[in-house]
Design a protein around this motif. Structure first.
Motif, mmCIF file in Angstrom:
data_model
loop_
_atom_site.group_PDB
_atom_site.id
_atom_site.type_symbol
_atom_site.label_atom_id
_atom_site.label_comp_id
_atom_site.label_asym_id
_atom_site.label_seq_id
_atom_site.Cartn_x
_atom_site.Cartn_y
_atom_site.Cartn_z
ATOM 1 N N GLN A 374 0.820 -1.205 0.000
ATOM 2 C CA GLN A 374 0.000 0.000 0.000
ATOM 3 C C GLN A 374 0.856 1.259 0.000
ATOM 4 O O GLN A 374 1.719 1.452 0.848
ATOM 5 N N GLY A 375 0.625 2.133 -0.993
ATOM 6 C CA GLY A 375 1.350 3.397 -1.061
ATOM 7 C C GLY A 375 2.761 3.294 -1.578
ATOM 8 O O GLY A 375 3.503 4.280 -1.548
ATOM 9 N N SER A 376 3.163 2.128 -2.060
ATOM 10 C CA SER A 376 4.542 1.945 -2.527
ATOM 11 C C SER A 376 4.786 2.729 -3.800
ATOM 12 O O SER A 376 4.116 2.524 -4.810
ATOM 13 N N THR A 377 5.786 3.612 -3.761
ATOM 14 C CA THR A 377 6.089 4.424 -4.938
ATOM 15 C C THR A 377 7.348 3.959 -5.664
ATOM 16 O O THR A 377 7.818 4.652 -6.563
ATOM 17 N N ILE A 378 7.893 2.788 -5.295
ATOM 18 C CA ILE A 378 8.853 2.135 -6.177
ATOM 19 C C ILE A 378 8.068 1.300 -7.191
ATOM 20 O O ILE A 378 8.554 0.977 -8.262
ATOM 21 N N GLU A 379 6.827 0.955 -6.852
ATOM 22 C CA GLU A 379 5.920 0.338 -7.808
ATOM 23 C C GLU A 379 5.267 1.449 -8.626
ATOM 24 O O GLU A 379 5.213 2.606 -8.211
ATOM 25 N N LEU A 380 4.744 1.109 -9.797
ATOM 26 C CA LEU A 380 4.217 2.137 -10.695
ATOM 27 C C LEU A 380 3.010 2.828 -10.076
ATOM 28 O O LEU A 380 2.034 2.182 -9.692
ATOM 29 N N ALA A 391 -0.209 19.120 -12.692
ATOM 30 C CA ALA A 391 0.860 18.183 -13.034
ATOM 31 C C ALA A 391 0.593 16.848 -12.357
ATOM 32 O O ALA A 391 0.222 16.800 -11.173
ATOM 33 N N ILE A 392 0.796 15.774 -13.086
ATOM 34 C CA ILE A 392 0.743 14.435 -12.521
ATOM 35 C C ILE A 392 2.177 13.973 -12.296
ATOM 36 O O ILE A 392 3.068 14.289 -13.100
ATOM 37 N N TYR A 393 2.414 13.307 -11.187
ATOM 38 C CA TYR A 393 3.752 12.856 -10.832
ATOM 39 C C TYR A 393 3.782 11.336 -10.945
ATOM 40 O O TYR A 393 3.164 10.625 -10.156
ATOM 41 N N LEU A 394 4.484 10.886 -11.962
ATOM 42 C CA LEU A 394 4.590 9.462 -12.264
ATOM 43 C C LEU A 394 5.874 8.938 -11.642
ATOM 44 O O LEU A 394 6.928 9.570 -11.765
ATOM 45 N N GLN A 395 5.792 7.790 -10.969
ATOM 46 C CA GLN A 395 7.003 7.218 -10.392
ATOM 47 C C GLN A 395 6.888 5.708 -10.301
ATOM 48 O O GLN A 395 5.802 5.149 -10.300
#
Length: 417
Positions: A374-380, A391-395
């Motif tokens: 949950q909330g992992s930002t190493i995942e897409l 702006a959208i922030y993609l990570q």
């Protein structure tokens, strides 16, 4: 029919052009990944990581050798005297807060050198919210130096604030957060740290979130006294299900540990339960996961730019974190893009993101995060506040292939608006 054939002709053409453009830059990331992987492997060997270290502890967590070995591995990889890696850190914000409390004493002064802090940190400091438990309530005075109109460090203002405000701790936010400004490369962080230390005795604290392994050295290797990050991001590689880390000076690590636990306990207690296996294996895989995410960001930048959108950084610019900013220009397009990323996620693909209020943020947030953690930002993932410039922030992206598939389909959905 393969996934590529499902795309509109315009997107197929743009994908082919983008793929041709980015090949040399992907090769650079592959070499960087190999060097970072070698560094991590050496630390595992030097610290003699063993199978017995994977099983964790219960209760008080006394004599947890795996916990101590993981601390030592982090410290070696980050070129720091000590590290504190714990599942008890509930988020990046929590880890940063503990680090700041470890650096600051009541009545001291904190100066951010990279503009106004990230939204969630504003409540920690006491700029927003009711102030309960904040640094402000603790007696810490706060100020910040605005960035230039180009989003760069304003060295003239930094010098002035160092002289007139006389901070005890200066903080540097490496990534852009929810701000279109450029993220800070290690070379710029080194320049800024040198600039500060030539003028005062302030401690240097670096928010390293999103930055680990995106270059070949870390802020602790260029003079930072303490750095902090989340295991939901690069360092956990999508395997760590909770936790964060601090790395830096021995005394600051011990003080921070006291704020995490209690005086007299510090680093010596704290059960790791079933988390150690995933924290250790996640850190071993972190260079590869980070490399994949950066490659996905490079592809996204090239494709979206080919379709006429403003992106930062551009595909051919150096990278120092995972974050790819896409200026979409309207709330409608932000929500549409987020919906597409969610639709092409492995988890909760059937869920539609809805813009809503979120704790720690002043604006409504739209967030796509079909992640295993949950909330992992190493995942897409893709998220952003519904405010100009929209702006959208993609990570993230555990695999480059997943990032390509999801971003290409998201672009196709944008064409429908």
């Amino acid at each position: 029919m393969n996934w590529f054939d499902e795309l509109p002709t315009k997107i197929q053409t743009a994908v082919k052009i983008a793929e041709q453009k980015i090949q040399p830059y992907l090769a650079v990331i592959d070499r960087q990944t190999e060097n970072n992987q070698a560094k991590v492997l050496k630390a595992f060997h030097d610290q003699q990581v063993a199978e017995t270290h994977l099983f964790g502890s219960t209760g008080y967590g006394n004599n947890d050798e795996g916990r101590e070995v993981l601390d030592a591995v982090y410290a070696q990889v980050f070129g720091a005297p000590a590290a504190l890696v714990r599942p008890q850190f509930v988020s990046g914000t929590h880890t940063l807060a503990v680090g700041l409390y470890g650096c600051l004493k009541p009545g001291q002064k904190l100066l951010y050198l990279t503009g106004k802090p990230y939204d969630t940190m504003q409540e920690v400091i006491g700029l927003t919210g009711d102030g309960t438990g904040s640094l402000k309530e603790y007696g810490v005075t706060f100020d910040y130096v605005s960035l230039t109109d180009q989003g760069q460090i304003d060295y003239e203002q930094v010098a002035q604030k160092l002289a007139t405000f006389a901070p005890d701790v200066v903080a540097i936010q490496r990534s852009r957060g929810y701000d279109p400004r450029p993220s800070l490369r290690i070379s710029e962080i080194q320049k800024l740290i040198t600039f500060v230390k030539q003028r005062c005795q302030a401690l240097v604290f670096v928010d390293n979130c999103y930055g680990e392994f995106s270059e070949e050295i870390e802020p602790t290797q260029v003079g930072a006294d303490l750095i902090a990050g989340s295991l939901f991001k690069n360092a956990g590689a999508g395997l760590a299900t909770t936790g964060g880390y601090l790395a830096g000076r021995e005394d600051l690590i011990e003080r921070s540990a006291i704020f995490l636990t209690a005086p007299g306990i510090g680093r010596h207690e704290g059960a790791t339960g079933t988390n150690l296996r995933w924290m250790i294996e996640g850190f071993f895989l972190a260079p590869q996961a980070t490399g994949n995410a950066i490659k996905g960001a490079i592809f996204a930048a090239a494709l979206l730019e080919e379709l006429g959108f403003e992106v930062t950084p551009r595909f051919d610019e150096p990278r120092t974190d995972l974050i790819q900013t896409v200026i979409l220009g309207s709330a409608e397009k932000m929500i549409q893009f987020a919906k597409a990323i969610q639709k092409y996620s492995p988890i909760d693909s059937f869920v539609e993101p809805v813009a809503s209020a979120m704790d720690g943020y002043e604006d409504q947030i739209v967030m796509a995060a079909g992640t295993f953690v949950q909330g992992s930002t190493i995942e897409l993932s893709a998220d952003g506040p519904l405010r100009p410039p929209y702006a959208i922030y993609l990570q993230g992206g555990l695999t480059y292939a997943h990032a390509k598939i999801a971003v290409a389909h998201a672009c196709a959905d944008l064409l429908k608006i």
